[in-house]
Design a protein around this motif. Sequence first.
Motif, PDB file in Angstrom:
ATOM      1  N   SER A  55      24.553  77.857  10.788  1.00  0.00           N
ATOM      2  CA  SER A  55      25.960  77.644  10.448  1.00  0.00           C
ATOM      3  C   SER A  55      26.437  78.648   9.402  1.00  0.00           C
ATOM      4  O   SER A  55      27.593  79.069   9.436  1.00  0.00           O
ATOM      5  CB  SER A  55      26.186  76.214   9.959  1.00  0.00           C
ATOM      6  N   TYR A  56      25.571  79.056   8.495  1.00  0.00           N
ATOM      7  CA  TYR A  56      25.960  80.085   7.519  1.00  0.00           C
ATOM      8  C   TYR A  56      26.169  81.431   8.198  1.00  0.00           C
ATOM      9  O   TYR A  56      26.930  82.257   7.697  1.00  0.00           O
ATOM     10  CB  TYR A  56      24.933  80.198   6.390  1.00  0.00           C
ATOM     11  N   GLU A  60      30.683  81.343   5.357  1.00  0.00           N
ATOM     12  CA  GLU A  60      30.360  80.449   4.250  1.00  0.00           C
ATOM     13  C   GLU A  60      31.046  79.088   4.390  1.00  0.00           C
ATOM     14  O   GLU A  60      30.449  78.059   4.071  1.00  0.00           O
ATOM     15  CB  GLU A  60      30.745  81.079   2.920  1.00  0.00           C
ATOM     16  N   ASP A  61      32.303  79.068   4.872  1.00  0.00           N
ATOM     17  CA  ASP A  61      33.010  77.789   5.018  1.00  0.00           C
ATOM     18  C   ASP A  61      32.291  76.873   6.005  1.00  0.00           C
ATOM     19  O   ASP A  61      32.094  75.690   5.723  1.00  0.00           O
ATOM     20  CB  ASP A  61      34.448  78.014   5.472  1.00  0.00           C
ATOM     21  N   GLY A  63      29.146  77.084   6.900  1.00  0.00           N
ATOM     22  CA  GLY A  63      27.851  76.744   6.311  1.00  0.00           C
ATOM     23  C   GLY A  63      27.954  75.618   5.294  1.00  0.00           C
ATOM     24  O   GLY A  63      27.142  74.691   5.296  1.00  0.00           O
ATOM     25  N   MET A  64      28.970  75.671   4.445  1.00  0.00           N
ATOM     26  CA  MET A  64      29.156  74.611   3.444  1.00  0.00           C
ATOM     27  C   MET A  64      29.508  73.282   4.118  1.00  0.00           C
ATOM     28  O   MET A  64      29.029  72.225   3.703  1.00  0.00           O
ATOM     29  CB  MET A  64      30.257  75.004   2.456  1.00  0.00           C
ATOM     30  N   THR A  67      26.298  71.965   5.796  1.00  0.00           N
ATOM     31  CA  THR A  67      25.358  71.563   4.747  1.00  0.00           C
ATOM     32  C   THR A  67      25.779  70.235   4.131  1.00  0.00           C
ATOM     33  O   THR A  67      24.955  69.335   3.931  1.00  0.00           O
ATOM     34  CB  THR A  67      25.255  72.648   3.664  1.00  0.00           C
ATOM     35  N   TYR A 114      18.856  81.423   8.846  1.00  0.00           N
ATOM     36  CA  TYR A 114      19.963  82.280   8.403  1.00  0.00           C
ATOM     37  C   TYR A 114      19.578  83.750   8.544  1.00  0.00           C
ATOM     38  O   TYR A 114      20.364  84.557   9.030  1.00  0.00           O
ATOM     39  CB  TYR A 114      20.341  81.967   6.956  1.00  0.00           C
TER      40      TYR A 114
END
Length: 176
Positions: A55-56, A60-61, A63-64, A67, A114
């Motif tokens: 997902s990262y 970043e959005d 991935g966050m 997570t 990643y």
Amino acid sequence: MASGLVLVVLADRWLDRHDTPDVSDLQGADARKALMIVGVMTIHSFAEGVGVGVSYGGGEDLGMFITAAIAVHNIPEGLAIALVLVPRGVPVWQAAGWAIFSSLPQPLMAVPAYLFVTAFEPFLPIGLGLAAGAMIWMVFAELLPDANRHLTATNVGTVVVLSFMAMFAFQLAIAH
């Protein structure tokens, strides 16, 4: 999903043919059930870790978001492990240790996933399917039968529906 089901059924049959390994001071059926639940939770954490890492790769959005979603759902997973172990005599600190152990594959798999996102991405559906099949088996073969022995069917059904409602409400809240 079929691969997750096959993996769990084979593990279940293997445990039937061999002496069940001890989990703390548990013996017999209690140790077998605890081992299956901790094992399924741990195995499916590998796919979740790959999901976080991949997902990262999408930014970043994303991935966050993934997570956070996985971190939040790890709470009831750890609770499920503890609720199986503690009533069977495992000390709370050991049950907490097993709950933490079951999620250790997530960070271990997230970093290489990643780093090698293009290599892992095609395998994500397979890993998530394996995790889903194993979890569905565990819920219907282990958790719900236990719940039905200790609670009324109405109480179990109410908790299941409220849990799904809470999950969907959480998904809607974090999606906006």
